[in-house]
Design an enzyme around this catalytic site. Structure first.
Site, PDB file in Angstrom:
ATOM      1  CG  HIS A  60      11.156 -22.425   1.169  1.00 52.35           C
ATOM      2  ND1 HIS A  60      11.648 -21.143   0.529  1.00 52.35           N
ATOM      3  CD2 HIS A  60      12.451 -23.017   1.413  1.00 52.35           C
ATOM      4  CE1 HIS A  60      13.051 -21.286   0.408  1.00 52.35           C
ATOM      5  NE2 HIS A  60      13.566 -22.188   1.244  1.00 52.35           N
ATOM      6  CG  HIS A  62      15.828 -25.977   4.047  1.00 53.10           C
ATOM      7  ND1 HIS A  62      16.298 -26.213   2.848  1.00 53.10           N
ATOM      8  CD2 HIS A  62      15.472 -24.815   4.011  1.00 53.10           C
ATOM      9  CE1 HIS A  62      16.265 -25.186   2.071  1.00 53.10           C
ATOM     10  NE2 HIS A  62      15.590 -24.168   2.669  1.00 53.10           N
ATOM     11  NE  ARG A  64      19.201 -27.886   7.685  1.00 49.10           N
ATOM     12  CZ  ARG A  64      19.242 -27.022   6.866  1.00 49.10           C
ATOM     13  NH1 ARG A  64      19.561 -27.053   5.511  1.00 49.10           N
ATOM     14  NH2 ARG A  64      19.411 -25.655   7.287  1.00 49.10           N
ATOM     15  CG  ASN A  94      19.188 -27.602   1.008  1.00 50.40           C
ATOM     16  OD1 ASN A  94      18.153 -28.027   1.348  1.00 50.40           O
ATOM     17  ND2 ASN A  94      19.538 -26.571   1.720  1.00 50.40           N
ATOM     18  CG  ASN A 277      22.204 -17.321   2.680  1.00 52.88           C
ATOM     19  OD1 ASN A 277      22.391 -16.293   3.294  1.00 52.88           O
ATOM     20  ND2 ASN A 277      22.731 -18.270   2.320  1.00 52.88           N
ATOM     21  CG  ASP A 304      14.311 -20.388   3.920  1.00 55.81           C
ATOM     22  OD1 ASP A 304      14.730 -21.738   3.679  1.00 55.81           O
ATOM     23  OD2 ASP A 304      14.926 -19.413   3.666  1.00 55.81           O
ATOM     24  CG  HIS A 308      22.039 -24.026  10.521  1.00 53.69           C
ATOM     25  ND1 HIS A 308      22.422 -24.994   9.574  1.00 53.69           N
ATOM     26  CD2 HIS A 308      21.385 -23.070   9.765  1.00 53.69           C
ATOM     27  CE1 HIS A 308      22.302 -24.424   8.342  1.00 53.69           C
ATOM     28  NE2 HIS A 308      21.577 -23.304   8.435  1.00 53.69           N
TER      29      HIS A 308
HETATM   30 ZN   LIG Z   1      16.382 -20.189  -0.456  1.00 57.41          ZN
END
Ligand SMILES: [Zn+2]
Length: 423
Positions: A60, A62, A64, A94, A277, A304, A308
């Site tokens: 998991h 991200h 980007r 995402n 989240n 996760d 940012h």
């Molecule tokens: Zn999530």
């Protein structure tokens, strides 16, 4: 190329081996595991006092790219992963554009393939996360998708999830889902409790997570499909997963290090860097999550990792984006808050960071054996230090900066190559 690792404490979750051993690597495989190994003309790593484990796997992250490369690129994400001891990661969908079509997925995976670690990706469940129209699972699998997720955006329509699970069963693929019912949430990223109320708003209550999880666990049970529940944060969610597993649902569950390490109070100390989240909860939730890790209700630890920039986070708590980076503190938080406190053995922790995540996607990884992949992490399990202010990630949105943690990654080896070495 050969590499000889000498006298390390080898821990292998697959065979339950825990012994002082040498490991000889030839090309991208483990050639030999034994004692008193020697080899001419080889690079030698002295692993005395260190643990040798399978390279960590994070299902998991991200990264980007494409679209938000000011936060992280696939390259900076890969470097951050290697620094954290990870040799395989799974990117979420995402990005901008979202990984909904074979074209975008193929282009993204082509960039990922250039990296020194193994980077996989899931495609989205619904077209551009619209929550209604399913993507073409079969074509996306052909293009390299290893599973499907709308992570970040919960599937509110039970009928859509049911159709997606039926399709996942037909294509033998895994769905992973983010469970937070938006109809029950005020402001995302902050637990609906003391902290949110002091900030003057309604936050995200635990019921938004466990009610949706209960619904979806039962739909998974009915369809017989495999469903992976991402980042549990509420104590009741652990009870829901336990119940569904006992019933025979093909469910797996993950937790992040932040959700078993810190509470909502961290927002007072760290501000928006502690917003994510689902949000950080309370001590009572952490106790139930730890019980779930202990009894196997929670299978996997995943970060996760959600970068940012400082500018994006440097706004009021209700406006800041949710998420924190995690790859470079994950093993340390497990060692500090689970192993050192006696909740899990080192072998149990490593199982949830190597063998179990490998099983989710049937990766040839997560174990150490002769003729097996030469993906390893070598770390000092005892060394304590303060988390620094800089990371190999492009950004620094971590609430763990300056916290004292235990455990330091010394080497990460992927496909037989040293891809990270501590300075
Ligand atoms: Zn999530």
């Amino acid at each position: 190329m050969t590499l000889l690792i000498k006298n390390g404490r080898l821990i292998d979750p697959k065979s339950n081996r825990d012994e002082i051993l040498d490991v000889l690597i030839e090309e991208n495989k483990i050639a030999k595991i034994g004692t008193n190994l020697s080899e001419e003309n080889t690079e030698i790593i002295d692993a005395r006092g260190l643990v040798i484990a399978p390279g960590l796997i994070d299902v998991h992250v991200h990264f980007r790219e494409p679209g938000q490369t000011h936060k992280e690129t696939i390259h900076s994400g890969a470097k951050s992963a290697a620094a954290g001891g990870f040799t395989t990661v799974v990117m979420m969908a995402n990005t901008k554009p979202i990984l909904s079509t074979p074209k975008v997925l193929t282009e993204t995976l082509a960039i990922a393939k250039k990296e020194a670690i193994k980077i996989k990706a899931v495609a989205s469940i619904t077209q551009d996360f619209d929550g209604e129209n399913l993507t073409d699972f079969a074509e996306l699998i052909k293009a390299g998708a290893i599973g499907f997720s709308d992570d970040g955006i919960p599937l509110t329509d039970a009928g859509v999830l049911r159709k997606a699970l039926q399709k996942a069963k037909l294509t033998d693929s895994l769905l992973s889902i983010h469970e937070e019912d938006p109809n029950l949430i005020g402001t995302l990223g902050v637990n609906d409790g003391e902290v949110a109320h002091k900030c003057g708003f309604t936050g995200a209550p635990t019921v938004s997570e466990y009610s949706m999880m209960a619904r979806d666990a039962m739909i998974a049970y009915e369809t017989g499909a495999r469903l992976h529940l991402q980042h549990l944060s509420a104590g009741e969610s652990v009870e829901v997963v336990r119940f569904a597993k006992n019933l025979g649902a093909k469910i797996t569950a993950e937790v992040t290090p932040q959700h078993f390490s810190i509470t909502e109070q961290m927002i007072f100390e760290q501000g928006t860097n502690a917003k994510l989240n689902p949000p950080l909860r309370r001590d009572a939730d952490i106790s139930k999550i730890i019980a779930g890790l202990k009894d196997g209700t929670i299978d996997v630890i995943a970060t996760d990792h959600a970068p940012h920039t400082h500018e994006e986070k440097n706004v009021s708590i209700d406006k800041a984006p949710s998420g924190m980076i995690g790859l470079e503190t994950s093993l340390q938080l497990g060692l500090t808050n689970l192993v050192a406190k006696g909740h899990l053995t080192l072998l149990e922790l490593l199982t949830k960071m190597t063998l179990n995540p490998a099983k989710l996607y049937d990766f040839d990884a997560g174990y150490l054996a002769e003729a097996g992949p030469a993906d390893l992490v070598i770390f000092d399990a005892e060394k304590t230090y303060q988390v620094g202010e800089t990371f190999d990630s492009k950004v620094t949105n971590s609430p763990f900066i300056h916290q004292k943690v235990q455990g330091q990654v010394k080497y990460t080896i992927c496909d037989g190559n040293i891809v990270y070495q501590a300075k």
